[in-house]
Design an enzyme around this catalytic site. Structure first.
Site, PDB file in Angstrom:
ATOM      1  CE1 TYR A  49      -4.113  -1.537  -0.320  1.00 12.94           C
ATOM      2  CE2 TYR A  49      -3.675  -2.651   1.758  1.00 12.94           C
ATOM      3  CZ  TYR A  49      -4.450  -2.486   0.629  1.00 12.94           C
ATOM      4  OH  TYR A  49      -5.577  -3.262   0.439  1.00 12.94           O
ATOM      5  CG  HIS A 115      -5.393  -5.459  -4.214  1.00 12.31           C
ATOM      6  ND1 HIS A 115      -5.248  -4.095  -4.322  1.00 12.31           N
ATOM      7  CD2 HIS A 115      -4.432  -6.005  -5.027  1.00 12.31           C
ATOM      8  CE1 HIS A 115      -4.234  -3.821  -5.133  1.00 12.31           C
ATOM      9  NE2 HIS A 115      -3.719  -4.964  -5.577  1.00 12.31           N
ATOM     10  CD  GLU A 126      -0.519  -4.558  -6.941  1.00  8.31           C
ATOM     11  OE1 GLU A 126      -0.717  -3.361  -6.677  1.00  8.31           O
ATOM     12  OE2 GLU A 126      -1.443  -5.351  -7.223  1.00  8.31           O
TER      13      GLU A 126
HETATM   14  P1  DAT Z   1      -8.862  -0.386  -5.686  1.00  8.69           P
HETATM   15  O1  DAT Z   1      -8.873  -1.366  -4.534  1.00  8.69           O
HETATM   16  O2  DAT Z   1     -10.128  -0.427  -6.463  1.00  8.69           O
HETATM   17  O3  DAT Z   1      -7.632  -0.487  -6.549  1.00  8.69           O
HETATM   18  P2  DAT Z   1      -7.595   2.004  -4.574  1.00  8.69           P
HETATM   19  O4  DAT Z   1      -6.290   1.422  -5.010  1.00  8.69           O
HETATM   20  O5  DAT Z   1      -7.906   3.401  -5.003  1.00  8.69           O
HETATM   21  O6  DAT Z   1      -8.826   1.075  -5.025  1.00  8.69           O
HETATM   22  O7  DAT Z   1      -7.682   1.981  -2.991  1.00  8.69           O
HETATM   23  C1  DAT Z   1      -7.172   0.880  -2.265  1.00  8.69           C
HETATM   24  C2  DAT Z   1      -8.131   0.531  -1.179  1.00  8.69           C
HETATM   25  O8  DAT Z   1      -8.224   1.633  -0.283  1.00  8.69           O
HETATM   26  C3  DAT Z   1      -9.562   0.278  -1.659  1.00  8.69           C
HETATM   27  O9  DAT Z   1      -9.765  -1.067  -2.021  1.00  8.69           O
HETATM   28  C4  DAT Z   1     -10.367   0.684  -0.471  1.00  8.69           C
HETATM   29  C5  DAT Z   1      -9.561   1.766   0.200  1.00  8.69           C
HETATM   30  N1  DAT Z   1     -10.040   3.101  -0.167  1.00  8.69           N
HETATM   31  C6  DAT Z   1      -9.897   3.715  -1.358  1.00  8.69           C
HETATM   32  N2  DAT Z   1     -10.451   4.922  -1.358  1.00  8.69           N
HETATM   33  C7  DAT Z   1     -10.955   5.092  -0.105  1.00  8.69           C
HETATM   34  C8  DAT Z   1     -11.659   6.137   0.553  1.00  8.69           C
HETATM   35  N3  DAT Z   1     -11.961   7.274  -0.071  1.00  8.69           N
HETATM   36  N4  DAT Z   1     -12.015   5.931   1.843  1.00  8.69           N
HETATM   37  C9  DAT Z   1     -11.712   4.786   2.495  1.00  8.69           C
HETATM   38  N5  DAT Z   1     -11.061   3.765   1.931  1.00  8.69           N
HETATM   39  C10 DAT Z   1     -10.684   3.907   0.650  1.00  8.69           C
HETATM   40 MG    MG Z   2      -5.646  -0.111  -6.166  1.00 12.09          MG
END
Ligand code: DAT
Ligand code: MG
Length: 149
Positions: A49, A115, A126
């Site tokens: 992350y 994920h 990844e």
């Molecule tokens: P994805 O899992 O669709 O790739 P991401 O990489 O933008 O989405 O975000 C990683 C994770 O973080 C996602 O599965 C859930 C959490 N997340 C993303 N945006 C968020 C938000 N605005 N508030 C809380 N959690 C969030």
């Molecule tokens: Mg993501």
């Protein structure tokens, strides 16, 4: 041919959805090339992350992914990255279409079950972060000629 990482997050494992999630992706036609269950270390969670380090939800992401075992699967196939994310549905489950995993089984963005890598480049990065080379197996599904023209 792309490779992409799926994580069934702690909620997916605890809710008994591992089989359902794998089935949907397997039946769509992607090929499993690596699979394991593991307790995620803080070090691995932080590496996975790293891109979200500055986000307000970062600490929550780390504590969630390390809270209970996860299942990690490496998938391969044509367009594997976009196909996997389509099966998972939108990041926010309230915006995910019915028929997707998040659209059918999740409500909260902080408990969105899965994920999936977001680009072919990140898929490679990844999969290499979560699996050693020995844990990855190249093989051809017997039905591949019925899935890919
Ligand atoms: P994805 O899992 O669709 O790739 P991401 O990489 O933008 O989405 O975000 C990683 C994770 O973080 C996602 O599965 C859930 C959490 N997340 C993303 N945006 C968020 C938000 N605005 N508030 C809380 N959690 C969030
Ligand atoms: Mg993501």
């Amino acid at each position: 041919m792309e490779t992409t990482l799926l994580l069934v997050k702690p909620d997916g494992v605890q809710r008994g959805l591992v089989g359902t999630i794998i089935s949907k992706i397997e039946q769509r036609g992607l090929n499993i090339v690596g699979m394991k269950m593991l307790s995620v270390s803080n070090e691995l969670a932080e590496a996975h992350y790293a891109i979200h380090e500055d986000k307000p939800f970062y600490n929550g992401l780390i504590s969630y992914i390390t809270s209970s075992p996860v299942v990690a699967i490496a998938w391969q196939g044509n367009k594997a990255v976009s196909v996997l994310r389509q099966v998972l549905g939108s990041t926010n489950p309230t915006e995910a279409n019915p028929g997707t995993i998040r659209g059918d089984y999740a409500i909260d963005i902080g408990r969105n079950l899965t994920h999936g890598s977001d680009s072919a480049e990140n898929g490679k990065i990844e999969v290499n972060l979560w699996f050693t080379p020995e844990e990855l197996i190249e093989w051809t599904r017997n039905d591949s000629k019925w899935i890919f023209e």
